[in-house]
Design a protein around this motif. Structure first.
Motif, PDB file in Angstrom:
ATOM      1  N   LEU A 123       0.826  -1.209   0.000  1.00 18.77           N
ATOM      2  CA  LEU A 123       0.000   0.000   0.000  1.00 18.77           C
ATOM      3  C   LEU A 123       0.864   1.265   0.000  1.00 18.77           C
ATOM      4  O   LEU A 123       0.572   2.228  -0.712  1.00 18.77           O
ATOM      5  N   LEU A 124       1.928   1.248   0.787  1.00 21.90           N
ATOM      6  CA  LEU A 124       2.813   2.421   0.829  1.00 21.90           C
ATOM      7  C   LEU A 124       3.487   2.649  -0.515  1.00 21.90           C
ATOM      8  O   LEU A 124       3.584   3.788  -0.999  1.00 21.90           O
ATOM      9  N   VAL A 125       3.944   1.572  -1.128  1.00 25.68           N
ATOM     10  CA  VAL A 125       4.593   1.695  -2.442  1.00 25.68           C
ATOM     11  C   VAL A 125       3.583   2.176  -3.485  1.00 25.68           C
ATOM     12  O   VAL A 125       3.912   3.012  -4.341  1.00 25.68           O
ATOM     13  N   ALA A 126       2.363   1.674  -3.405  1.00 24.69           N
ATOM     14  CA  ALA A 126       1.325   2.101  -4.362  1.00 24.69           C
ATOM     15  C   ALA A 126       1.083   3.608  -4.250  1.00 24.69           C
ATOM     16  O   ALA A 126       1.016   4.313  -5.274  1.00 24.69           O
ATOM     17  N   VAL A 127       0.955   4.101  -3.029  1.00 25.84           N
ATOM     18  CA  VAL A 127       0.722   5.541  -2.840  1.00 25.84           C
ATOM     19  C   VAL A 127       1.906   6.357  -3.340  1.00 25.84           C
ATOM     20  O   VAL A 127       1.747   7.343  -4.077  1.00 25.84           O
ATOM     21  N   ALA A 128       3.115   5.936  -2.966  1.00 23.43           N
ATOM     22  CA  ALA A 128       4.307   6.718  -3.309  1.00 23.43           C
ATOM     23  C   ALA A 128       4.573   6.727  -4.815  1.00 23.43           C
ATOM     24  O   ALA A 128       4.783   7.792  -5.415  1.00 23.43           O
ATOM     25  N   VAL A 129       4.553   5.548  -5.426  1.00 24.65           N
ATOM     26  CA  VAL A 129       4.904   5.447  -6.853  1.00 24.65           C
ATOM     27  C   VAL A 129       3.845   6.113  -7.734  1.00 24.65           C
ATOM     28  O   VAL A 129       4.176   6.869  -8.659  1.00 24.65           O
ATOM     29  N   ALA A 130       2.571   5.838  -7.452  1.00 21.11           N
ATOM     30  CA  ALA A 130       1.504   6.413  -8.284  1.00 21.11           C
ATOM     31  C   ALA A 130       1.478   7.937  -8.171  1.00 21.11           C
ATOM     32  O   ALA A 130       1.393   8.646  -9.188  1.00 21.11           O
ATOM     33  N   THR A 131       1.555   8.446  -6.956  1.00 18.82           N
ATOM     34  CA  THR A 131       1.531   9.907  -6.770  1.00 18.82           C
ATOM     35  C   THR A 131       2.736  10.568  -7.413  1.00 18.82           C
ATOM     36  O   THR A 131       2.606  11.586  -8.108  1.00 18.82           O
ATOM     37  N   ALA A 132       3.913  10.000  -7.200  1.00 20.05           N
ATOM     38  CA  ALA A 132       5.135  10.597  -7.760  1.00 20.05           C
ATOM     39  C   ALA A 132       5.087  10.624  -9.286  1.00 20.05           C
ATOM     40  O   ALA A 132       5.494  11.608  -9.911  1.00 20.05           O
ATOM     41  N   THR A 133       4.577   9.557  -9.893  1.00 18.69           N
ATOM     42  CA  THR A 133       4.552   9.503 -11.364  1.00 18.69           C
ATOM     43  C   THR A 133       3.573  10.519 -11.941  1.00 18.69           C
ATOM     44  O   THR A 133       3.893  11.207 -12.924  1.00 18.69           O
ATOM     45  N   VAL A 134       2.372  10.630 -11.348  1.00 18.50           N
ATOM     46  CA  VAL A 134       1.396  11.612 -11.848  1.00 18.50           C
ATOM     47  C   VAL A 134       1.953  13.034 -11.707  1.00 18.50           C
ATOM     48  O   VAL A 134       1.851  13.856 -12.635  1.00 18.50           O
ATOM     49  N   GLU A 190       9.057  -3.780  10.400  1.00 23.26           N
ATOM     50  CA  GLU A 190       7.963  -2.919  10.846  1.00 23.26           C
ATOM     51  C   GLU A 190       8.427  -1.482  11.070  1.00 23.26           C
ATOM     52  O   GLU A 190       7.691  -0.531  10.821  1.00 23.26           O
ATOM     53  N   ARG A 191       9.660  -1.319  11.570  1.00 22.27           N
ATOM     54  CA  ARG A 191      10.159   0.043  11.807  1.00 22.27           C
ATOM     55  C   ARG A 191      10.214   0.845  10.512  1.00 22.27           C
ATOM     56  O   ARG A 191       9.902   2.039  10.475  1.00 22.27           O
ATOM     57  N   LEU A 192      10.619   0.171   9.422  1.00 23.92           N
ATOM     58  CA  LEU A 192      10.701   0.870   8.135  1.00 23.92           C
ATOM     59  C   LEU A 192       9.308   1.234   7.622  1.00 23.92           C
ATOM     60  O   LEU A 192       9.123   2.284   6.995  1.00 23.92           O
ATOM     61  N   LEU A 193       8.337   0.362   7.926  1.00 25.27           N
ATOM     62  CA  LEU A 193       6.967   0.671   7.512  1.00 25.27           C
ATOM     63  C   LEU A 193       6.467   1.934   8.202  1.00 25.27           C
ATOM     64  O   LEU A 193       5.843   2.807   7.579  1.00 25.27           O
ATOM     65  N   GLY A 194       6.756   2.040   9.503  1.00 29.96           N
ATOM     66  CA  GLY A 194       6.320   3.221  10.244  1.00 29.96           C
ATOM     67  C   GLY A 194       6.981   4.499   9.747  1.00 29.96           C
ATOM     68  O   GLY A 194       6.308   5.523   9.526  1.00 29.96           O
ATOM     69  N   LEU A 195       8.297   4.428   9.531  1.00 34.56           N
ATOM     70  CA  LEU A 195       9.017   5.612   9.043  1.00 34.56           C
ATOM     71  C   LEU A 195       8.542   6.010   7.640  1.00 34.56           C
ATOM     72  O   LEU A 195       8.372   7.201   7.343  1.00 34.56           O
ATOM     73  N   SER A 196       8.344   5.004   6.804  1.00 32.43           N
ATOM     74  CA  SER A 196       7.895   5.292   5.438  1.00 32.43           C
ATOM     75  C   SER A 196       6.490   5.889   5.451  1.00 32.43           C
ATOM     76  O   SER A 196       6.199   6.821   4.686  1.00 32.43           O
ATOM     77  N   ALA A 197       5.625   5.355   6.322  1.00 34.24           N
ATOM     78  CA  ALA A 197       4.248   5.872   6.400  1.00 34.24           C
ATOM     79  C   ALA A 197       4.236   7.336   6.841  1.00 34.24           C
ATOM     80  O   ALA A 197       3.497   8.157   6.283  1.00 34.24           O
ATOM     81  N   VAL A 198       5.072   7.658   7.820  1.00 30.61           N
ATOM     82  CA  VAL A 198       5.136   9.051   8.287  1.00 30.61           C
ATOM     83  C   VAL A 198       5.644   9.971   7.174  1.00 30.61           C
ATOM     84  O   VAL A 198       5.085  11.051   6.925  1.00 30.61           O
ATOM     85  N   THR A 199       6.693   9.539   6.495  1.00 29.00           N
ATOM     86  CA  THR A 199       7.272  10.373   5.430  1.00 29.00           C
ATOM     87  C   THR A 199       6.280  10.581   4.286  1.00 29.00           C
ATOM     88  O   THR A 199       6.122  11.711   3.788  1.00 29.00           O
ATOM     89  N   ILE A 200       5.613   9.505   3.873  1.00 30.39           N
ATOM     90  CA  ILE A 200       4.651   9.627   2.776  1.00 30.39           C
ATOM     91  C   ILE A 200       3.455  10.483   3.195  1.00 30.39           C
ATOM     92  O   ILE A 200       2.930  11.269   2.403  1.00 30.39           O
ATOM     93  N   THR A 201       3.032  10.357   4.460  1.00 31.94           N
ATOM     94  CA  THR A 201       1.913  11.180   4.944  1.00 31.94           C
ATOM     95  C   THR A 201       2.279  12.664   4.931  1.00 31.94           C
ATOM     96  O   THR A 201       1.462  13.513   4.539  1.00 31.94           O
ATOM     97  N   LEU A 202       3.500  12.985   5.338  1.00 31.59           N
ATOM     98  CA  LEU A 202       3.934  14.384   5.303  1.00 31.59           C
ATOM     99  C   LEU A 202       3.981  14.915   3.870  1.00 31.59           C
ATOM    100  O   LEU A 202       3.581  16.060   3.601  1.00 31.59           O
ATOM    101  N   ALA A 203       4.466  14.073   2.956  1.00 34.99           N
ATOM    102  CA  ALA A 203       4.506  14.485   1.543  1.00 34.99           C
ATOM    103  C   ALA A 203       3.089  14.690   1.002  1.00 34.99           C
ATOM    104  O   ALA A 203       2.824  15.637   0.255  1.00 34.99           O
ATOM    105  N   ALA A 204       2.165  13.802   1.406  1.00 34.44           N
ATOM    106  CA  ALA A 204       0.769  13.939   0.954  1.00 34.44           C
ATOM    107  C   ALA A 204       0.132  15.202   1.527  1.00 34.44           C
ATOM    108  O   ALA A 204      -0.651  15.884   0.847  1.00 34.44           O
ATOM    109  N   ALA A 205       0.474  15.532   2.770  1.00 35.38           N
ATOM    110  CA  ALA A 205      -0.065  16.755   3.372  1.00 35.38           C
ATOM    111  C   ALA A 205       0.432  17.990   2.621  1.00 35.38           C
ATOM    112  O   ALA A 205      -0.334  18.938   2.385  1.00 35.38           O
TER     113      ALA A 205
END
Length: 333
Positions: free
Chosen positions: A64-75, A193-208
């Motif tokens: 899910l994190l990769v889907a959000v990051a890759v799709a958003t970045a490409t568009v 799991e730690r990487l999932l949490g860090l990645s989720a925070v980073t992607i959420t900040l980018a989405a904000a």
């Protein structure tokens, strides 16, 4: 009804129908994605339910994190470059990631990949890729000689350079260590799991940050001249978008590894399916398509065909064909 009133009512009704159709399409994609996610989590479970579901949930979170990051970045990248066949991968970030992995093995041995703290490794990779991409984007797109051709040429050159250095180092690595290094060449969704949490925070900040500039992105689609004419600070907005693209791509690549063509496929399918250039429609559609591709792909490979093939290999194969079709298709911008 008076003629002028009728002329205003018909376009308004057409716009309402179009918005309603887009909502239904996104709702349908959401339904398909939810069905696939449910099937992925709860079908064909053998042994301990708690252990299996926990393991699959962690893998699903990575997808899910990769889907959000890759799709958003490409568009976003295609909006700024005004070209639908370009993706952030053209800038050589995937090649840079492989070069980093190879240099670590060459300098410190294959054991370094196993003993190094994953968080430290994840952070270093992201910092290096973001600094490289941001510097390159700013140099090309904020200069006087802004050119898509220059972007492609420089990106291809850096990609070739990184791959050449990578291949040279790989030839000097012990074959046993090279076998360990090969695992880093393909995307893997089994992450900590730690990487999932860090990645989720980073992607959420980018989405904000993306939400703050959402309306201006729709103006960018009209082209640089029109955007400036409508009052958009083009250079500043392009710099912000490239910074967001760099962060999203770096997070995705550092989390699971390179997936070159996923963004190209889902972004173009989203444009075709939705028929709208509004980012509030295209980005969610591209994200949902990416979820469908990743989760549905894993379901097919693991549960239906019982294959151990890495999904990224299949995506890159299909994406390569898709890329050729886009290049040869008349009307591609």
């Amino acid at each position: 009804m008076p003629t002028d009133t009728l002329s205003r009512a018909i376009p308004g009704k057409a716009s309402h129908i179009r918005r309603h159709r887009v909502r239904l399409q996104i709702l349908a994609l959401t339904g398909v994605a939810v069905l696939l996610v449910t099937a992925y989590l709860f079908t064909d479970v053998t042994g301990s339910w708690e252990y299996v579901v926990q393991l699959r949930t962690r893998k699903l979170a990575a997808m899910l994190l990769v889907a959000v990051a890759v799709a958003t970045a490409t568009v976003l990248f295609q909006t700024v470059t005004e070209n639908r066949i370009l993706t952030p991968a053209i800038m050589g970030l995937d090649a840079l990631y492989l070069l980093i992995q190879t240099m670590v093995v060459y300098l410190f041995g294959a054991s370094a990949l196993a003993v190094t703290d994953p968080v430290l490794q994840w952070t270093v990779e992201i910092v290096v890729m973001v600094l490289f991409a941001t510097a390159l984007f700013r140099w090309i797109f904020t200069g006087v000689g802004r050119s898509i051709h220059l972007l492609v040429l420089v990106g291809v050159l850096f990609g070739v350079f990184f791959r050449s250095v990578t291949h040279l180092l790989q030839r000097m690595i012990d074959p046993a260590e090279f076998a360990v290094l090969q695992d880093a060449f393909f995307a893997s969704f089994s992450v900590e799991e730690r990487l999932l949490g860090l990645s989720a925070v980073t992607i959420t900040l980018a989405a904000a940050a993306l939400l703050l500039i959402g309306r201006q992105l729709d103006v960018l689609v009209l082209g640089r001249a029109h955007a400036i004419g409508l009052g958009v600070h083009h250079r500043q907005l392009v710099a912000i978008v490239f910074a967001l693209v760099s962060v999203l791509v770096a997070v995705s690549t550092a989390l699971v590894g390179p997936i070159t063509f996923l963004g190209l496929i889902v972004a173009n399918l989203a444009y075709h399916l939705i028929g709208s250039h509004r980012h509030r429609h295209t980005i969610p559609a591209a994200i949902l398509l990416a979820v469908i591709f990743l989760v549905g792909g894993h379901l097919l490979l693991e549960r239906v065909f019982d294959l151990g093939t890495v999904l990224a290999v299949v995506i890159d194969f299909v994406g390569g064909i898709f890329f050729i079709i886009l290049v040869t298709r008349k009307g591609t911008r």
